[in-house]
Design a protein around this motif. Structure first.
Motif, PDB file in Angstrom:
ATOM      1  N   LEU A   1      42.262  21.892 -18.076  1.00 13.35           N
ATOM      2  CA  LEU A   1      41.656  22.857 -17.153  1.00 13.35           C
ATOM      3  C   LEU A   1      42.578  24.042 -16.884  1.00 13.35           C
ATOM      4  O   LEU A   1      42.312  24.858 -16.008  1.00 13.35           O
ATOM      5  CB  LEU A   1      41.292  22.158 -15.837  1.00 13.35           C
ATOM      6  CG  LEU A   1      40.252  21.052 -15.957  1.00 13.35           C
ATOM      7  CD1 LEU A   1      40.073  20.340 -14.620  1.00 13.35           C
ATOM      8  CD2 LEU A   1      38.928  21.598 -16.462  1.00 13.35           C
TER       9      LEU A   1
ATOM     10  N   VAL B   1      40.068  21.082  -8.908  1.00 13.76           N
ATOM     11  CA  VAL B   1      39.951  19.846  -9.682  1.00 13.76           C
ATOM     12  C   VAL B   1      41.304  19.479 -10.298  1.00 13.76           C
ATOM     13  O   VAL B   1      41.733  18.328 -10.253  1.00 13.76           O
ATOM     14  CB  VAL B   1      38.859  19.986 -10.765  1.00 13.76           C
ATOM     15  CG1 VAL B   1      38.895  18.832 -11.758  1.00 13.76           C
ATOM     16  CG2 VAL B   1      37.484  20.088 -10.106  1.00 13.76           C
TER      17      VAL B   1
ATOM     18  N   ILE C   1      37.384  26.447  -9.135  1.00 13.32           N
ATOM     19  CA  ILE C   1      37.035  25.037  -9.361  1.00 13.32           C
ATOM     20  C   ILE C   1      38.089  24.374 -10.234  1.00 13.32           C
ATOM     21  O   ILE C   1      38.520  23.248  -9.955  1.00 13.32           O
ATOM     22  CB  ILE C   1      35.623  24.912  -9.973  1.00 13.32           C
ATOM     23  CG1 ILE C   1      34.583  25.300  -8.920  1.00 13.32           C
ATOM     24  CG2 ILE C   1      35.371  23.493 -10.486  1.00 13.32           C
ATOM     25  CD1 ILE C   1      33.161  25.359  -9.422  1.00 13.32           C
ATOM     26  N   ARG C   2      38.529  25.056 -11.292  1.00 17.39           N
ATOM     27  CA  ARG C   2      39.574  24.493 -12.152  1.00 17.39           C
ATOM     28  C   ARG C   2      40.817  24.170 -11.343  1.00 17.39           C
ATOM     29  O   ARG C   2      41.423  23.111 -11.502  1.00 17.39           O
ATOM     30  CB  ARG C   2      39.926  25.452 -13.292  1.00 17.39           C
ATOM     31  CG  ARG C   2      38.906  25.496 -14.394  1.00 17.39           C
ATOM     32  CD  ARG C   2      39.318  26.336 -15.580  1.00 17.39           C
ATOM     33  NE  ARG C   2      39.485  27.742 -15.257  1.00 17.39           N
ATOM     34  CZ  ARG C   2      40.634  28.410 -15.284  1.00 17.39           C
ATOM     35  NH1 ARG C   2      41.741  27.831 -15.664  1.00 17.39           N
ATOM     36  NH2 ARG C   2      40.674  29.692 -14.963  1.00 17.39           N
TER      37      ARG C   2
ATOM     38  N   THR D   1      37.437  25.585 -20.942  1.00 20.21           N
ATOM     39  CA  THR D   1      36.351  25.055 -20.122  1.00 20.21           C
ATOM     40  C   THR D   1      35.583  26.210 -19.500  1.00 20.21           C
ATOM     41  O   THR D   1      36.127  27.290 -19.293  1.00 20.21           O
ATOM     42  CB  THR D   1      36.887  24.111 -19.024  1.00 20.21           C
ATOM     43  OG1 THR D   1      35.808  23.656 -18.222  1.00 20.21           O
ATOM     44  CG2 THR D   1      37.907  24.786 -18.149  1.00 20.21           C
TER      45      THR D   1
ATOM     46  N   SER E   1      35.846  15.358 -15.219  1.00 20.21           N
ATOM     47  CA  SER E   1      36.989  14.831 -14.463  1.00 20.21           C
ATOM     48  C   SER E   1      36.560  13.656 -13.589  1.00 20.21           C
ATOM     49  O   SER E   1      37.308  12.683 -13.439  1.00 20.21           O
ATOM     50  CB  SER E   1      37.613  15.933 -13.608  1.00 20.21           C
ATOM     51  OG  SER E   1      38.120  16.960 -14.438  1.00 20.21           O
TER      52      SER E   1
ATOM     53  N   LEU F   1      34.424  26.136 -16.475  1.00 20.39           N
ATOM     54  CA  LEU F   1      34.604  26.119 -15.022  1.00 20.39           C
ATOM     55  C   LEU F   1      35.343  27.368 -14.558  1.00 20.39           C
ATOM     56  O   LEU F   1      36.275  27.822 -15.217  1.00 20.39           O
ATOM     57  CB  LEU F   1      35.396  24.881 -14.599  1.00 20.39           C
ATOM     58  CG  LEU F   1      34.772  23.525 -14.906  1.00 20.39           C
ATOM     59  CD1 LEU F   1      35.738  22.415 -14.547  1.00 20.39           C
ATOM     60  CD2 LEU F   1      33.454  23.358 -14.168  1.00 20.39           C
TER      61      LEU F   1
ATOM     62  N   LYS G   1      32.193  19.004  -8.421  1.00 18.17           N
ATOM     63  CA  LYS G   1      32.817  20.146  -9.088  1.00 18.17           C
ATOM     64  C   LYS G   1      32.912  20.014 -10.614  1.00 18.17           C
ATOM     65  O   LYS G   1      32.814  21.011 -11.314  1.00 18.17           O
ATOM     66  CB  LYS G   1      34.236  20.373  -8.547  1.00 18.17           C
ATOM     67  CG  LYS G   1      34.348  20.484  -7.047  1.00 18.17           C
ATOM     68  CD  LYS G   1      33.945  21.824  -6.550  1.00 18.17           C
ATOM     69  CE  LYS G   1      34.149  21.888  -5.028  1.00 18.17           C
ATOM     70  NZ  LYS G   1      33.877  23.175  -4.490  1.00 18.17           N
ATOM     71  N   ASP G   2      33.165  18.798 -11.112  1.00 15.40           N
ATOM     72  CA  ASP G   2      33.399  18.648 -12.553  1.00 15.40           C
ATOM     73  C   ASP G   2      33.096  17.219 -12.988  1.00 15.40           C
ATOM     74  O   ASP G   2      33.907  16.313 -12.774  1.00 15.40           O
ATOM     75  CB  ASP G   2      34.845  19.014 -12.903  1.00 15.40           C
ATOM     76  CG  ASP G   2      35.151  18.857 -14.384  1.00 15.40           C
ATOM     77  OD1 ASP G   2      34.246  19.058 -15.224  1.00 15.40           O
ATOM     78  OD2 ASP G   2      36.309  18.529 -14.710  1.00 15.40           O
TER      79      ASP G   2
END
Length: 155
Positions: free
Chosen positions: A74, A16, A12-13, A6, A132, A8, A128-129
């Motif tokens: 993630l 999330v 953030i990963r 990803t 998700s 991200l 954030k994502d």
């Protein structure tokens, strides 16, 4: 670890992934309680409720796997072991025999609580994502549909 799965960033990963872990762990705990209810329900509508609980359980197991696999996608490890599940805010289900109507009411309350906690993650996930976020929206949608079907039997 090679190429990331990803785009991200790590912060953030992590955030999330840990939100998804919480959703997955709550769903695992709910699945255990659903089986407890399934085994102990009795009464005039036993067969209907017994089979309905298995339908809810099948979806809940799928949802927990989807949330866990998204976290792992993630690159976040999650803890779905018994000790971690025991720390979930999902309450232990009552032991012993339960009347079908009481079972439905208790299960409905648990499904509602798990759906509400998953719903609480949505603002952060949306920010954030999006992927998700969409997954948890689908999970909440499914839980709330089951909740409707359960509560419709208690009126």
């Amino acid at each position: 670890m090679g190429t990331r799965s990803t785009a991200l960033d790590e912060t953030i990963r992590s955030e999330v992934g840990h939100l998804l872990e919480g959703v997955a762990v709550d769903l695992i705990a709910l699945s255990l309680n659903l089986k407890q209810a399934h085994w102990h329900v009795q009464g005039a509508t036993f067969k209907q409720v017994h089979e309905q609980l298995d339908e809810v359980l099948a979806d809940v197991r799928t949802y927990s796997d989807d949330a866990a696999e998204r976290a792992v996608t993630l690159e976040i490890t999650i803890d779905g072991r018994p000790a971690a599940v025991a720390k979930s805010p999902v309450a232990d289900f009552r032991t012993g025999w339960l009347d079908a109507q009481e079972t439905i009411a208790l299960v409905a309350d648990e499904v509602a609580a798990v759906a509400a906690r998953a719903r609480e993650t949505l603002p952060t996930l949306e920010e954030k994502d999006a992927v998700s976020h969409d997954l948890v929206v689908q999970i909440v949608t499914g839980l709330e549909k089951h909740l409707w079907m359960l509560r419709a039997q208690t009126r």
